[in-house]
Write a protein that holds these residues in place. Structure first.
Motif, short mmCIF file in Angstrom:
data_model
loop_
_atom_site.label_atom_id
_atom_site.label_comp_id
_atom_site.label_asym_id
_atom_site.label_seq_id
_atom_site.Cartn_x
_atom_site.Cartn_y
_atom_site.Cartn_z
N TRP A 149 38.68 50.47 39.27
CA TRP A 149 37.55 49.98 38.35
C TRP A 149 37.24 48.58 38.63
O TRP A 149 37.98 47.83 38.68
CB TRP A 149 38.07 50.14 36.86
CG TRP A 149 37.97 51.29 36.26
CD1 TRP A 149 37.03 51.78 35.58
CD2 TRP A 149 39.10 52.47 36.25
NE1 TRP A 149 37.22 53.36 34.84
CE2 TRP A 149 38.23 53.68 35.64
CE3 TRP A 149 40.32 52.73 37.01
CZ2 TRP A 149 39.12 54.84 35.53
CZ3 TRP A 149 40.78 53.80 37.09
CH2 TRP A 149 40.09 54.97 36.18
N ILE A 151 35.87 46.25 36.86
CA ILE A 151 36.05 45.46 35.87
C ILE A 151 37.39 44.66 35.85
O ILE A 151 37.72 43.72 35.54
CB ILE A 151 35.88 46.06 34.65
CG1 ILE A 151 35.73 44.82 33.48
CG2 ILE A 151 37.04 46.90 33.96
CD1 ILE A 151 34.43 44.15 33.56
N PHE A 152 38.24 45.48 36.69
CA PHE A 152 39.70 44.96 36.67
C PHE A 152 39.98 44.36 38.14
O PHE A 152 41.06 43.95 38.57
CB PHE A 152 40.85 46.03 36.64
CG PHE A 152 40.91 46.73 35.21
CD1 PHE A 152 41.01 45.92 33.99
CD2 PHE A 152 40.74 48.22 35.22
CE1 PHE A 152 41.04 46.63 32.97
CE2 PHE A 152 40.68 48.77 33.85
CZ PHE A 152 40.60 47.84 32.99
N SER A 153 39.00 44.15 39.05
CA SER A 153 39.02 43.67 40.22
C SER A 153 38.91 42.14 40.51
O SER A 153 38.57 41.32 39.40
CB SER A 153 37.82 44.03 41.13
OG SER A 153 37.84 43.49 42.42
N GLN A 154 39.86 41.61 41.36
CA GLN A 154 39.73 40.32 41.64
C GLN A 154 38.65 39.88 42.91
O GLN A 154 38.76 38.53 43.12
CB GLN A 154 41.24 39.85 42.28
CG GLN A 154 42.28 40.12 41.39
CD GLN A 154 42.19 39.48 39.83
OE1 GLN A 154 41.85 38.21 39.89
NE2 GLN A 154 42.28 40.28 38.93
N CYS A 159 33.24 41.44 38.49
CA CYS A 159 33.00 41.65 36.86
C CYS A 159 31.63 41.10 36.53
O CYS A 159 31.08 41.80 35.56
CB CYS A 159 34.16 40.93 36.33
SG CYS A 159 35.93 41.29 36.55
N VAL A 162 29.56 43.90 37.05
CA VAL A 162 29.63 45.11 35.94
C VAL A 162 29.04 44.84 34.90
O VAL A 162 28.42 45.50 33.88
CB VAL A 162 31.10 45.29 35.80
CG1 VAL A 162 31.16 46.20 34.42
CG2 VAL A 162 31.71 45.97 37.07
N ASP A 163 29.24 43.51 34.26
CA ASP A 163 28.58 43.01 32.88
C ASP A 163 27.14 42.96 33.12
O ASP A 163 26.54 43.26 31.93
CB ASP A 163 29.11 41.66 32.77
CG ASP A 163 30.47 41.59 31.95
OD1 ASP A 163 31.03 42.72 31.78
OD2 ASP A 163 31.19 40.62 32.31
N ARG A 194 35.69 46.93 24.56
CA ARG A 194 36.56 45.79 25.32
C ARG A 194 37.15 44.96 24.34
O ARG A 194 36.53 44.33 23.29
CB ARG A 194 35.72 44.81 26.23
CG ARG A 194 36.33 43.84 27.02
CD ARG A 194 35.37 43.19 27.80
NE ARG A 194 34.48 43.84 28.49
CZ ARG A 194 33.67 43.32 29.51
NH1 ARG A 194 33.63 42.05 29.77
NH2 ARG A 194 33.01 44.17 30.21
N HIS A 199 40.80 43.39 28.58
CA HIS A 199 39.69 44.62 28.20
C HIS A 199 40.31 45.81 27.62
O HIS A 199 39.78 46.39 26.79
CB HIS A 199 39.50 44.88 29.88
CG HIS A 199 38.17 45.95 30.00
ND1 HIS A 199 38.58 47.42 29.66
CD2 HIS A 199 37.18 45.87 30.17
CE1 HIS A 199 37.59 48.03 29.85
NE2 HIS A 199 36.46 47.31 29.98
N GLU A 202 44.33 48.95 30.65
CA GLU A 202 44.88 48.53 32.05
C GLU A 202 46.28 49.27 32.56
O GLU A 202 46.23 49.45 33.60
CB GLU A 202 45.40 47.00 31.82
CG GLU A 202 44.47 46.01 31.78
CD GLU A 202 43.73 45.76 30.43
OE1 GLU A 202 43.09 44.61 30.10
OE2 GLU A 202 43.85 46.44 29.31
N ALA A 234 33.13 50.90 32.20
CA ALA A 234 34.05 49.68 31.63
C ALA A 234 33.27 49.52 30.12
O ALA A 234 32.45 49.91 29.71
CB ALA A 234 33.44 48.34 32.37
#
Length: 341
Positions: A149, A151-154, A159, A162-163, A194, A199, A202, A234
């Motif tokens: 996902w 939204i959980f990526s570094q 992110c 996604v937003d 969220r 979020h 996880e 997300a």
């Protein structure tokens, strides 16, 4: 969602999620009963295979008929063209839970189009309902290498991408419903949100991704395939959901209710009584296959045995959950909207 009725069989978590939205649906249906036209139209946005629509729609039908038991009601189920509508209509026709059982003058139909666009005639919907659907985006805004996902990526910008799509999709959905609702019409939505600090989701998302990595290391998948498996979903925060209303982007709509609550976990509740970690793992793995399997195998070449890959994923994910049993911590939002007269 996975076809062949699989989602119907493995969506008890989603059914638990929607229960908190039923009071809002009931209140909206009662208003429609008092103000609505001679023939009431109920739209079910994101119906999937229908199992979790039967009770909410049945209640809504009874309430909109509370002032006129003979009032005709048409119910329009919508979902993507790839949806398993055959399972939905089979359920309506022969399942004991069908809202057609014991009721006459009900007219169901279905539309295979995305609800991010206008799909029903202007001013035609009296009561809208959507459960467990709006956390799915219209597409994947970015593929990432380090998680299932984004939204959980570094990865830089993941992110934000996604937003940006979440905001665009939410406005598109609201704009389309603004056109479809009649003046005074109501819309009730429940979907993944969220949390204020984290979020949410996880734990499960992490195990799902690590299961994909394990399959890649075992030679089931390539690095490019796992990158393209980034799930297009997300949660949104309350601020993100309120933004179109606060900024006047949907002037015909009133935001009447917006709340965030921690999602139930019926699998964990059962585990607390049974202590059966293997069953806990199986329940979660089957649900994730039913909800995310189609997106997962879409990245895999059609010549490969998709079912064998999904079976391997379920086996790996189930074992991971059984070895690390926890209560899932995720969030849901409830939204109630009306259209101004």
């Amino acid at each position: 969602m996975a076809g062949g009725g699989l989602y119907n069989r493995h969506s008890s978590l989603q059914n638990a999620n929607l229960q908190s939205a039923l009071p809002l649906l009931g209140a909206a249906a009662q208003i429609v009963a008092n103000e609505g036209p001679a023939v009431v139209t109920i739209a079910d946005y994101g119906a999937s295979q229908g199992r979790n629509s039967m009770t909410p729609i049945g209640r809504a039908i009874d309430l909109v008929r509370s002032t006129n038991p003979d009032r005709p009601v048409q119910v329009v189920h919508t979902d993507l063209p790839s949806n398993d509508f055959a399972s939905l209509f089979t359920l309506l026709d022969s399942d004991p839970t069908s809202y057609l059982k014991g009721r006459s003058g009900i007219f169901p139909s279905a539309i295979g189009r995305s609800y991010f666009d206008i799909i029903l005639p202007p001013g035609s919907v009296d009561l809208g309902w959507s459960s467990n659907a709006l956390h799915w985006m219209s597409g994947s805004p970015v593929d990432v290498d380090d998680h299932g996902w984004a939204i959980f990526s570094q990865e830089a910008g993941a992110c934000a991408a996604v937003d940006a799509l979440l905001a665009d999709d939410w406005l598109r959905f609201l704009t389309a419903r603004s056109a479809e609702l009649r003046p005074g019409g109501r819309l009730i939505c429940q979907f993944m949100g969220r949390g204020p600090v984290h979020h949410g989701f996880e734990w499960m998302a992490g195990h799902f991704w690590q299961s994909i990595v394990a399959l890649r290391e075992e030679g089931w998948l390539t690095a490019e395939e796992t990158r393209q498996m980034t799930a297009p979903s997300a949660g949104r925060s309350l601020e993100q959901l309120a933004a179109p209303f606060d900024k006047g982007r949907v002037p015909d709509l009133n935001l009447e209710h917006l709340t965030l609550f921690e999602s139930p976990d019926p699998y964990w509740d059962e585990f607390q009584s049974s202590g059966d970690a293997e069953r806990l793992g199986t329940q979660w793995a089957n649900m994730m296959r039913a909800a995310n399997g189609p997106n997962f195998v879409a990245a895999v070449n059609a010549s490969r045995d998709h079912n064998a890959i999904l079976n391997a994923l379920v086996k790996t994910l189930s074992a991971r959950i059984a070895a690390d049993p926890q209560r899932s911590h995720s969030w849901n939002v409830l939204v109630s909207i009306s259209k101004r007269f």
